[in-house]
Design an enzyme around this catalytic site. Structure first.
Site, PDB file in Angstrom:
ATOM      1  N   LYS A   9       0.837  -1.199   0.000  1.00 34.27           N
ATOM      2  CA  LYS A   9       0.000   0.000   0.000  1.00 34.27           C
ATOM      3  C   LYS A   9       0.880   1.261   0.000  1.00 34.27           C
ATOM      4  CE  LYS A   9      -3.776  -2.484   2.338  1.00 34.27           C
ATOM      5  NZ  LYS A   9      -4.801  -2.421   3.431  1.00 34.27           N
ATOM      6  N   TYR A  49     -12.568  -3.347  -2.803  1.00 29.28           N
ATOM      7  CA  TYR A  49     -13.010  -3.223  -1.419  1.00 29.28           C
ATOM      8  C   TYR A  49     -14.533  -3.170  -1.315  1.00 29.28           C
ATOM      9  CZ  TYR A  49      -8.270  -2.552   0.448  1.00 29.28           C
ATOM     10  OH  TYR A  49      -6.960  -2.722   0.846  1.00 29.28           O
ATOM     11  N   ASN A 112      -2.238   0.016   6.745  1.00 33.97           N
ATOM     12  CA  ASN A 112      -1.620  -1.183   7.334  1.00 33.97           C
ATOM     13  C   ASN A 112      -0.704  -1.908   6.345  1.00 33.97           C
ATOM     14  OD1 ASN A 112      -3.626  -2.245   5.772  1.00 33.97           O
ATOM     15  ND2 ASN A 112      -4.632  -3.417   7.385  1.00 33.97           N
ATOM     16  N   HIS A 115      -1.721  -5.609   1.470  1.00 30.89           N
ATOM     17  CA  HIS A 115      -2.938  -6.379   1.205  1.00 30.89           C
ATOM     18  C   HIS A 115      -2.535  -7.774   0.766  1.00 30.89           C
ATOM     19  CE1 HIS A 115      -6.718  -7.775  -0.509  1.00 30.89           C
ATOM     20  NE2 HIS A 115      -5.997  -8.214  -1.526  1.00 30.89           N
TER      21      HIS A 115
HETATM   22  P1  IDP Z   1      -7.583  -7.380   5.331  1.00 23.50           P
HETATM   23  O1  IDP Z   1      -6.839  -6.298   4.563  1.00 23.50           O
HETATM   24  O2  IDP Z   1      -6.816  -7.850   6.515  1.00 23.50           O
HETATM   25  O3  IDP Z   1      -8.050  -8.507   4.444  1.00 23.50           O
HETATM   26  P2  IDP Z   1     -10.350  -6.373   5.334  1.00 23.50           P
HETATM   27  O4  IDP Z   1     -11.351  -6.670   6.393  1.00 23.50           O
HETATM   28  O5  IDP Z   1     -10.511  -7.034   4.008  1.00 23.50           O
HETATM   29  O6  IDP Z   1      -8.896  -6.673   5.947  1.00 23.50           O
HETATM   30  O7  IDP Z   1     -10.364  -4.785   5.155  1.00 23.50           O
HETATM   31  C1  IDP Z   1      -9.703  -4.185   4.066  1.00 23.50           C
HETATM   32  C2  IDP Z   1      -8.886  -2.996   4.548  1.00 23.50           C
HETATM   33  O8  IDP Z   1      -9.778  -1.989   5.053  1.00 23.50           O
HETATM   34  C3  IDP Z   1      -7.934  -3.291   5.718  1.00 23.50           C
HETATM   35  O9  IDP Z   1      -6.696  -3.801   5.306  1.00 23.50           O
HETATM   36  C4  IDP Z   1      -7.798  -1.927   6.354  1.00 23.50           C
HETATM   37  O10 IDP Z   1      -6.826  -1.134   5.678  1.00 23.50           O
HETATM   38  C5  IDP Z   1      -9.169  -1.313   6.138  1.00 23.50           C
HETATM   39  N1  IDP Z   1      -9.984  -1.477   7.351  1.00 23.50           N
HETATM   40  C6  IDP Z   1     -10.647  -2.593   7.753  1.00 23.50           C
HETATM   41  N2  IDP Z   1     -11.278  -2.391   8.938  1.00 23.50           N
HETATM   42  C7  IDP Z   1     -10.975  -1.106   9.293  1.00 23.50           C
HETATM   43  C8  IDP Z   1     -11.330  -0.291  10.440  1.00 23.50           C
HETATM   44  O11 IDP Z   1     -12.035  -0.693  11.358  1.00 23.50           O
HETATM   45  N3  IDP Z   1     -10.828   1.005  10.430  1.00 23.50           N
HETATM   46  C9  IDP Z   1     -10.050   1.482   9.432  1.00 23.50           C
HETATM   47  N4  IDP Z   1      -9.708   0.758   8.350  1.00 23.50           N
HETATM   48  C10 IDP Z   1     -10.163  -0.516   8.287  1.00 23.50           C
HETATM   49 MG    MG Z   2      -9.456  -8.486   2.927  1.00 23.56          MG
END
Ligand code: IDP
Ligand code: MG
Length: 132
Positions: A9, A49, A112, A115
């Site tokens: 990212k 997303y 974070n 991905h």
């Molecule tokens: P993942 O990336 O671990 O698969 P997902 O649930 O698919 O997680 O969510 C996609 C992305 O959305 C996450 O990597 C994160 O950057 C963002 N995200 C998910 N939940 C939150 C939240 O509660 N606050 C802020 N960003 C979030």
């Molecule tokens: Mg995901």
């Protein structure tokens, strides 16, 4: 061989962490089968997303994910989909264990670092989405 879609990212690129992260992937024994820098737009992020598009934080995710280039990668190896999720660490940055990529580098859940596809089926869909 199993494949997964990995995307570094914008914060990983801004913080010059590409080499560090690819080294961890290679040390684990996985192969970088393809990679390219991309600048994403809102349309592809709405697809990628779709499962979080109605969450209140989604506009911030779009703003962040379009704030600079990402590094899109196809990573290959035995059980690589699950294995990469373990190397990456938990989604929530404060829950990501030390020693994982997110545990060591992520400074927030929105930003974070990395991905990785969550299933073999989604890996193939995401590879098609980003590599055609
Ligand atoms: P993942 O990336 O671990 O698969 P997902 O649930 O698919 O997680 O969510 C996609 C992305 O959305 C996450 O990597 C994160 O950057 C963002 N995200 C998910 N939940 C939150 C939240 O509660 N606050 C802020 N960003 C979030
Ligand atoms: Mg995901």
């Amino acid at each position: 061989m199993e494949r997964t879609y990995i995307m570094l990212k914008p914060d990983a690129l801004k913080r010059n962490l590409i080499g560090e992260i690819i080294a961890r992937i290679e040390r684990k024994g996985y192969k970088i089968a393809d990679c390219k820098m991309m600048t994403l737009d809102e349309a592809i992020l709405r697809e990628h997303y779709a499962h979080i598009a109605d969450r209140p934080f989604f506009p911030e995710i779009v703003e962040y994910m379009t704030s600079g280039p990402v590094l899109a990668m196809i990573v290959e190896g035995e059980n690589v989909v699950k294995g990469m999720r373990i190397l990456m660490g938990a989604t929530k940055f404060e829950e990501a264990t030390a020693g994982t990529i997110r545990g060591d580098y992520a400074m927030s859940t929105g930003q974070n670092i990395i991905h990785g596809s969550d299933s073999i089926e989604n890996a193939e869909i995401e590879i098609k989405r980003f590599f055609g």
